[in-house]
Design a protein around this motif. Structure first.
Motif, PDB file in Angstrom:
ATOM      1  N   ASP A 107       0.859  -1.174   0.000  1.00 33.95           N
ATOM      2  CA  ASP A 107       0.000   0.000   0.000  1.00 33.95           C
ATOM      3  C   ASP A 107       0.902   1.233   0.000  1.00 33.95           C
ATOM      4  OD1 ASP A 107      -1.818   1.950   0.362  1.00 33.95           O
ATOM      5  OD2 ASP A 107      -2.601   1.242   2.294  1.00 33.95           O
ATOM      6  N   PHE A 108       0.870   1.979  -1.082  1.00 32.37           N
ATOM      7  CA  PHE A 108       1.752   3.140  -1.205  1.00 32.37           C
ATOM      8  C   PHE A 108       1.128   4.410  -0.610  1.00 32.37           C
ATOM      9  CE2 PHE A 108       3.724   0.445  -4.423  1.00 32.37           C
ATOM     10  CZ  PHE A 108       5.074   0.714  -4.245  1.00 32.37           C
ATOM     11  N   SER A 109      -0.005   4.257   0.111  1.00 31.63           N
ATOM     12  CA  SER A 109      -0.719   5.451   0.607  1.00 31.63           C
ATOM     13  C   SER A 109       0.178   6.377   1.413  1.00 31.63           C
ATOM     14  CB  SER A 109      -1.888   5.031   1.497  1.00 31.63           C
ATOM     15  OG  SER A 109      -2.739   4.210   0.798  1.00 31.63           O
ATOM     16  N   ALA A 110       0.997   5.777   2.307  1.00 30.32           N
ATOM     17  CA  ALA A 110       1.834   6.612   3.176  1.00 30.32           C
ATOM     18  C   ALA A 110       2.763   7.486   2.345  1.00 30.32           C
ATOM     19  CB  ALA A 110       2.644   5.731   4.107  1.00 30.32           C
ATOM     20  N   LEU A 111       3.225   6.934   1.258  1.00 33.70           N
ATOM     21  CA  LEU A 111       4.157   7.654   0.389  1.00 33.70           C
ATOM     22  C   LEU A 111       3.422   8.735  -0.409  1.00 33.70           C
ATOM     23  CD1 LEU A 111       7.155   7.300  -0.156  1.00 33.70           C
ATOM     24  CD2 LEU A 111       6.570   5.935  -2.137  1.00 33.70           C
ATOM     25  N   ILE A 112       2.230   8.374  -0.880  1.00 41.53           N
ATOM     26  CA  ILE A 112       1.459   9.337  -1.677  1.00 41.53           C
ATOM     27  C   ILE A 112       1.027  10.503  -0.785  1.00 41.53           C
ATOM     28  CG2 ILE A 112      -0.584   9.644  -3.117  1.00 41.53           C
ATOM     29  CD1 ILE A 112      -0.453   6.584  -3.659  1.00 41.53           C
ATOM     30  N   ALA A 113       0.662  10.189   0.459  1.00 38.71           N
ATOM     31  CA  ALA A 113       0.191  11.233   1.368  1.00 38.71           C
ATOM     32  C   ALA A 113       1.320  12.185   1.748  1.00 38.71           C
ATOM     33  CB  ALA A 113      -0.391  10.589   2.625  1.00 38.71           C
ATOM     34  N   ASN A 114       2.527  11.677   1.824  1.00 38.32           N
ATOM     35  CA  ASN A 114       3.653  12.509   2.244  1.00 38.32           C
ATOM     36  C   ASN A 114       4.843  12.256   1.313  1.00 38.32           C
ATOM     37  OD1 ASN A 114       5.271  14.172   3.699  1.00 38.32           O
ATOM     38  ND2 ASN A 114       5.174  13.000   5.612  1.00 38.32           N
ATOM     39  N   PRO A 115       4.778  12.803   0.092  1.00 41.65           N
ATOM     40  CA  PRO A 115       5.769  12.436  -0.934  1.00 41.65           C
ATOM     41  C   PRO A 115       7.215  12.764  -0.562  1.00 41.65           C
ATOM     42  CG  PRO A 115       3.965  13.669  -1.905  1.00 41.65           C
ATOM     43  CD  PRO A 115       3.791  13.758  -0.442  1.00 41.65           C
ATOM     44  N   LYS A 116       7.415  13.718   0.383  1.00 42.41           N
ATOM     45  CA  LYS A 116       8.806  14.073   0.689  1.00 42.41           C
ATOM     46  C   LYS A 116       9.562  12.899   1.322  1.00 42.41           C
ATOM     47  CE  LYS A 116       7.990  16.459   5.115  1.00 42.41           C
ATOM     48  NZ  LYS A 116       6.544  16.668   5.126  1.00 42.41           N
ATOM     49  N   LEU A 117       8.802  11.918   1.852  1.00 45.36           N
ATOM     50  CA  LEU A 117       9.452  10.743   2.446  1.00 45.36           C
ATOM     51  C   LEU A 117      10.195   9.920   1.401  1.00 45.36           C
ATOM     52  CD1 LEU A 117       6.675   9.542   4.923  1.00 45.36           C
ATOM     53  CD2 LEU A 117       8.622  11.013   5.388  1.00 45.36           C
ATOM     54  N   MET A 118       9.867  10.167   0.117  1.00 46.24           N
ATOM     55  CA  MET A 118      10.574   9.442  -0.951  1.00 46.24           C
ATOM     56  C   MET A 118      12.063   9.751  -0.921  1.00 46.24           C
ATOM     57  SD  MET A 118       8.199   9.689  -4.294  1.00 46.24           S
ATOM     58  CE  MET A 118       6.435   9.481  -4.160  1.00 46.24           C
ATOM     59  N   LEU A 119      12.385  10.966  -0.496  1.00 40.93           N
ATOM     60  CA  LEU A 119      13.797  11.363  -0.500  1.00 40.93           C
ATOM     61  C   LEU A 119      14.602  10.557   0.524  1.00 40.93           C
ATOM     62  CD1 LEU A 119      13.377  15.218  -0.918  1.00 40.93           C
ATOM     63  CD2 LEU A 119      13.797  13.494  -2.658  1.00 40.93           C
ATOM     64  N   ILE A 120      13.936  10.106   1.581  1.00 37.60           N
ATOM     65  CA  ILE A 120      14.651   9.272   2.566  1.00 37.60           C
ATOM     66  C   ILE A 120      15.027   7.946   1.907  1.00 37.60           C
ATOM     67  CG2 ILE A 120      14.548   8.178   4.838  1.00 37.60           C
ATOM     68  CD1 ILE A 120      12.338  10.197   5.560  1.00 37.60           C
TER      69      ILE A 120
END
Lengths: 385, 291
Positions: A107-120
């Motif tokens: 479930d990619f929801s957490a990533l979609i909701a807070n896209p800046k976490l992709m940088l981590i």
């Protein structure tokens, strides 16, 4: 020739084919390793889904036999059953199938909701390239160094896929090393997370993630695949399958396919992948000084990846407003050992504040790590293949 | 569209066939299966997949594009990916598949063309200059691409049935080994790419999130017939799952509901096991749901 001589001669020939007559010290060492993996899985519950097939595969691969008899039983003998099953590893088509399953169950929801976490998830890939530099310093060639360094991505299928392309001779050691360290994530990561964070930072509470609409969930795999694969087309087999699996899950009209991809198909491929990777560790191929270096480099890669994720969050917090600070305990989740590293973030967070649940926040960088490591593998493949 | 795309793909695969090297006058180069020297034409499959070339035409006459049809039914006409085949220009097609029905003429410009099975689509062509002397070949500098040059068999190898550029190592890896000994270059480049890919994804989803929120707000306005300010007031405050959970718990506490059951009720779903493959429901197309 008397009948007695005839019997004796045949029994002698049979004896020469047995494991006892062909056993070498290396076989027993590897059998002990296989048993240790099975013990870890069953008694310590360390990633049993991976370690039981790999451990038993090691047993299968290290039963000694007469390799000159042409019995077509060994994993490296063309035409043997094990060799046919191993084709999925050597030709690199098991890993994309596993990625299909990962996509269908994530479930990619957490990533979609807070896209800046992709940088981590991107920052944690420093582990790969840190290990690449160390591998070069030890004396590995760039293609071998790249294949070994991908262990730092903490992603077994990616490691197998890349090593099958860049350094097929090292694949067994790389795969076993990657899966071993993934199983040891609960041991490796917490001390590093404590080392690089202050008590105050560990208590940071993050805002709950916003609700994500169905449309966003459907758009994510399509846009994600197109954007990442346009940047790194060599990551297409892994990223394409990952996002395809996720679209099956999220589109809402292919539930049967998503269920099959995330359950039956993934289980089948995991069994075959684990068993054949284990069986590929035949003592004669596996017990070399290089293997020790690979395990050392794998450990380095994990340490660098976990540390760089945590340190990146601390750095990121310097530019974020007070209300949007990120708890650095989720930085370790940038390595893509899904969901183990996210679980570790959560557990450590709860240790310092029993009401601070970090799991959903940590899932963001965790799945970003999957994407990041696949992109990194594509980059290495593009540069070195 | 599908038909167009399919035909384009087919054409593209045949179009990958290249004339790669030619020798007009062969006195000391390779011999054919009969031990004889003849001029030859090397074709190269520039695809990364096998290419079947039977029914393709090879000709030295622009007015007769169907001069030599590559025969059907020979397994050797399937060229492996990035590999070569040599056709002898000996004018003796009865000797086998790889013997063409024309010869190349020394001292003259020799035009050679390869046509697709329709006999009209030119796949590749080359004109061999009249100045090409015996035992020299005219070859592409890089297999399947690049300029043509004369090869005399000295430092410029003549390479029938093999690559025009002989690779004795992986140049990319050698370059990395020589110019990026400690791996800094790779690290900088690769991390920039990884960060860029995820940054682009991140920015895209910020944008998509914003657009989604705007569309959702507009839908709410349309549905409830209120203006923008009112929707803002009503909506944002109840989006958090935590707040909803807190309200539910408060209600639960307030009504003190379902606290005193002294029995355990278990609802066990009874389902007959069956395979979905044999179910009629799954064999039929579902009607679209009307919402």
């Amino acid at each position: 020739m008397s009948f007695g001589d005839f019997l004796l001669k045949n029994l002698q020939q049979f004896w020469e084919l047995t494991g006892f007559a062909n056993a070498e010290v290396g076989n027993f060492v590897m059998l002990a390793v296989g048993l240790f993996f099975i013990w870890l899985a069953i008694k310590k519950n360390f990633e049993p889904m991976l370690l039981v097939p790999i451990g038993f595969g090691i047993l299968i691969g290290n039963v000694p036999f007469n390799t000159e008899a042409g019995l077509e039983i060994g994993i490296y003998e063309q035409g043997s059953v094990l060799n046919i099953l191993y084709n999925g590893v050597s030709a690199g088509w098991y890993p994309p199938l596993i990625f299909l399953g990962i996509g269908a169950m994530t479930d990619f929801s957490a990533l979609i909701a807070n896209p800046k976490l992709m940088l981590i998830g991107a920052a944690a890939q420093f582990g790969i390239f840190g290990a690449y530099m160390v591998a070069l310093a030890i004396g590995f060639a760039p293609d071998q160094a790249g294949a070994i360094a991908i262990i730092g991505g903490a992603d077994g299928p990616t490691a197998i896929f890349l090593s099958s392309k860049l350094a097929p001779n090292l694949m067994g050691a790389i795969a076993v090393s990657a899966y071993s360290y993934m199983a040891l994530v609960p041991v490796i990561q917490p001390p590093l997370m404590r080392l690089f964070t202050t008590k105050k930072e560990r208590l940071i509470r993050m805002k709950p993630a916003r609700a994500v609409s169905q449309n966003e969930k459907i758009i994510f795999p399509i846009v994600g695949m197109l954007l990442t694969c346009f940047v790194v087309p060599s990551g297409l087999p892994l990223l394409g399958m990952l996002f395809f699996g996720n679209l099956l899950r999220e589109c809402g009209v292919t539930n049967r396919l998503a269920k099959t991809a995330s359950n039956a198909l993934t289980d089948i491929v995991t069994i075959l992948l684990g068993m054949t990777v284990g069986a590929s560790t035949q003592a004669s191929q596996f017990l070399t000084p290089q293997t020790i270096f690979i395990f050392f480099l794998g450990f380095m890669a994990f340490v660098i990846a976990s540390s760089s994720g945590v340190l990146f969050v601390k750095l990121f917090n310097l530019v974020l407003p007070q209300s949007k600070k990120i708890n650095p305990l989720i930085g370790n989740a940038g390595v893509s050992a899904v969901p183990m590293s996210a679980r570790i973030s959560n557990n450590l967070g709860l240790e310092y504040d029993p009401s601070n649940y970090l799991l959903m926040h940590a899932m963001g960088p965790n799945v970003a790590g999957v994407i990041g490591s696949a992109v990194a593998a594509g980059v290495l493949l593009g540069f070195l293949a | 569209m599908f038909v167009l795309a399919a035909s384009a793909t087919f054409a593209q695969s045949r179009k990958a066939l290249r004339i790669n090297e030619v020798m007009v006058q062969n006195e000391s180069s390779i011999v054919d299966d009969y031990g004889e020297h003849h001029g030859w034409v090397e074709l190269f499959n520039s695809n990364f997949a096998p290419l079947e070339i039977s029914s393709v035409f090879i000709t030295n006459d622009p007015n007769n594009p169907k001069k030599y049809p590559v025969p059907l039914g020979d397994v050797n006409t399937k060229i492996a990916k990035r590999q070569h085949v040599v056709f002898f220009a000996d004018g003796q097609p009865d000797k086998g598949t790889f013997h063409m029905n024309f010869v190349l003429e020394p001292g003259k410009d020799n035009w050679i063309g390869v046509y697709d099975a329709d006999g009209t689509t030119l796949i590749d062509e080359v004109t061999i200059p009249a100045s090409l002397v015996k035992d020299n070949s005219y070859a592409r500098t890089v297999d399947g691409a690049g300029e043509w040059s004369v090869r005399d068999g000295g430092k410029a190898y003549i390479t029938p049935s093999s690559a025009n550029v002989i690779r004795d190592g992986n140049k990319k890896i050698e370059e990395f080994a020589n110019r990026d000994e400690n791996g800094f270059g790779m690290t900088i480049m690769a991390m920039c790419i990884v960060f860029s890919a995820l940054l682009v994804l991140c920015l895209s989803f910020y944008a998509i999130g914003k657009i989604g929120a705007t569309v959702s707000r507009l839908n709410k306005m349309n549905a409830s017939g209120v203006d923008k300010k009112e929707v803002d007031k009503k909506s944002v405050t109840h989006d958090s799952g935590e707040e909803i959970a807190a309200i539910v718990m408060a209600l639960h506490d307030h009504f003190n509901a379902h606290d005193t059951e002294n029995t355990i009720l278990t609802i066990n779903k009874v389902k007959r096991a069956y395979s979905p493959w044999s179910s009629k429901i799954y064999g039929l197309r579902e009607l679209p749901n009307r919402r």
